[in-house]
Design a protein around this motif. Structure first.
Motif, PDB file in Angstrom:
ATOM      1  N   GLY A   8       0.794  -1.230   0.000  1.00  0.00           N
ATOM      2  CA  GLY A   8       0.000   0.000   0.000  1.00  0.00           C
ATOM      3  C   GLY A   8       0.824   1.277   0.000  1.00  0.00           C
ATOM      4  O   GLY A   8       0.593   2.177  -0.800  1.00  0.00           O
ATOM      5  N   ASP A   9       1.816   1.371   0.906  1.00  0.00           N
ATOM      6  CA  ASP A   9       2.618   2.589   1.006  1.00  0.00           C
ATOM      7  C   ASP A   9       3.429   2.808  -0.260  1.00  0.00           C
ATOM      8  O   ASP A   9       3.513   3.924  -0.786  1.00  0.00           O
ATOM      9  N   ALA A  10       4.029   1.720  -0.745  1.00  0.00           N
ATOM     10  CA  ALA A  10       4.851   1.816  -1.951  1.00  0.00           C
ATOM     11  C   ALA A  10       4.000   2.278  -3.129  1.00  0.00           C
ATOM     12  O   ALA A  10       4.424   3.101  -3.953  1.00  0.00           O
ATOM     13  N   LEU A  11       2.793   1.770  -3.195  1.00  0.00           N
ATOM     14  CA  LEU A  11       1.895   2.111  -4.289  1.00  0.00           C
ATOM     15  C   LEU A  11       1.518   3.593  -4.261  1.00  0.00           C
ATOM     16  O   LEU A  11       1.524   4.275  -5.295  1.00  0.00           O
ATOM     17  N   ALA A  12       1.215   4.105  -3.071  1.00  0.00           N
ATOM     18  CA  ALA A  12       0.856   5.519  -2.938  1.00  0.00           C
ATOM     19  C   ALA A  12       2.017   6.405  -3.373  1.00  0.00           C
ATOM     20  O   ALA A  12       1.831   7.398  -4.081  1.00  0.00           O
ATOM     21  N   GLU A  13       3.222   6.015  -2.978  1.00  0.00           N
ATOM     22  CA  GLU A  13       4.415   6.780  -3.348  1.00  0.00           C
ATOM     23  C   GLU A  13       4.638   6.710  -4.865  1.00  0.00           C
ATOM     24  O   GLU A  13       4.949   7.720  -5.516  1.00  0.00           O
ATOM     25  N   ALA A  14       4.464   5.527  -5.434  1.00  0.00           N
ATOM     26  CA  ALA A  14       4.647   5.375  -6.887  1.00  0.00           C
ATOM     27  C   ALA A  14       3.626   6.219  -7.644  1.00  0.00           C
ATOM     28  O   ALA A  14       3.966   6.880  -8.633  1.00  0.00           O
TER      29      ALA A  14
END
Ligand code: TXA
Ligand code: MG
Length: 317
Positions: A13-19
């Motif tokens: 989730g966090d990685a996706l938001a950053e991407a």
């Protein structure tokens, strides 16, 4: 190009938001698909697309594949004939790219299509790129995430080795499942032509569309602009159809040809496809100065494996 810090972040989730934040800011992000890792950027933003070409060192004449969430989004970018629609319905989401006439009002950056009247479209199946498409809310141009002319990446570590310092972020979703780039077909009106063999075989395609022409690949003609004969090249010379190795060769085996490494001891072609690029990356990293590869049957996905191996063995021009 200014060197930058490349972060490798586990998919979540966090990685996706950053991407998604990076994509909206016009930055490229490496993301897994079911075929190979792609270097994704906002296909409607000319600056973002320019950053893909710069990071890869890709020639401007070589157009990019545009990734979409579904057929409805694809139909806003390209014109779908009955055949094109039938293929999309049969194989999307999946490892099939359709080249169709581009819509005048597509909103795509001009560099994406490299001035052609057509656009290459794919709806990928991997949850990571599907989630990124949904979060970013726009079509994503994504070539394979490797320096132009090099072997395509099937792991985050391959991307880092090839593009580290040139892109801000790699979403690490583990090794890709298919391992070879998507099958590309051009659909013009009622005719369907194979531009690049891949995980979905030409026979599979013929079962779902009429007007399928003879298989165009393998005779050395450049069909897709990026299909240079020497492509997917490892750094070392490569010998094909080897049943044994000389002392200075690293042998990539298949089936009964054991080798130093083996694409599939059981002789399974899908497994061999999934492992091929990793085996080439691995062979490049060995001390021995040459690579040899066992014969691979020229049937089904074996045709695509042999296509990639033929390019990997061709002298660099
Ligand atoms: O599996 C894949 O297709 C991966 C993943 C990331 O989706 N992408 C990929 O992209 O392999 P790339 O850029 O490495 O290869 C795309 C090929 C190139 O050979 C390019 O010339 C061709 O697609 N292509 C793109 N647009 C085209 C068009 N309008 N007409 C003909 N060929 C086109
Ligand atoms: Mg590529």
């Amino acid at each position: 190009m200014k060197a930058q810090n490349t972060r490798v972040v586990d998919y979540g989730g966090d990685a996706l938001a950053e991407a998604a934040r990076l994509i909206r800011a016009g930055e490229p992000v490496a993301v897994p698909t079911e075929t190979v890792y792609g270097l994704a950027a906002d296909a409607t933003n000319a600056k973002a697309v320019a950053r893909i070409f710069a990071a890869k060192g890709r020639p401007a004449f070589n157009p990019l594949i545009v990734h979409v969430r579904d057929l409805a989004e694809a139909e806003r970018l390209g014109v779908f004939s009955e055949e094109a629609r039938a293929l999309a319905v049969a194989f999307w989401p999946g490892a099939l790219t359709l080249v169709v006439p581009v819509r005048e009002d597509s909103g795509l950056a001009a560099a994406v299509t490299a001035g052609l009247a057509t656009v290459a479209l794919r709806c990928p199946a991997h949850p990571a790129i599907q989630a990124l498409l949904a979060a970013a809310g726009r079509p994503l141009a994504a070539p394979s995430a490797n320096a132009s002319g090099a072997v395509s990446p099937t792991r985050a570590s391959h991307v880092l080795a090839s593009l580290g310092g040139r892109i801000p972020m790699i979403l690490d979703g583990g090794p890709t499942q298919r391992g070879l780039e998507s099958t590309i077909v051009a659909v013009a009106g009622g005719t369907v032509r194979l531009l690049r063999p891949g995980p979905i075989s030409f026979d599979d395609i013929a079962a779902f569309a009429s007007g399928v022409g003879s298989q165009a690949s393998g005779d050395g003609r450049i069909e897709a602009p990026g299909q240079m004969r020497s492509h997917y090249a490892p750094a070392k010379p490569l010998r094909l159809d080897a049943t044994s190795a000389s002392a200075d060769e690293w042998l990539i085996g298949f089936g009964a040809v054991e080798g130093d490494d083996n694409l599939s001891p059981a002789g399974d072609l899908a497994e061999a496809a999934a492992r091929l690029f990793d085996a080439l990356h691995c062979a490049d990293a060995q001390r021995r100065p040459r690579i040899a590869v066992a014969p691979i049957p020229k049937e089904g996905i074996g045709l695509a494996i042999n296509d990639r191996l033929g390019r990997a063995a061709a002298p660099r021009t």
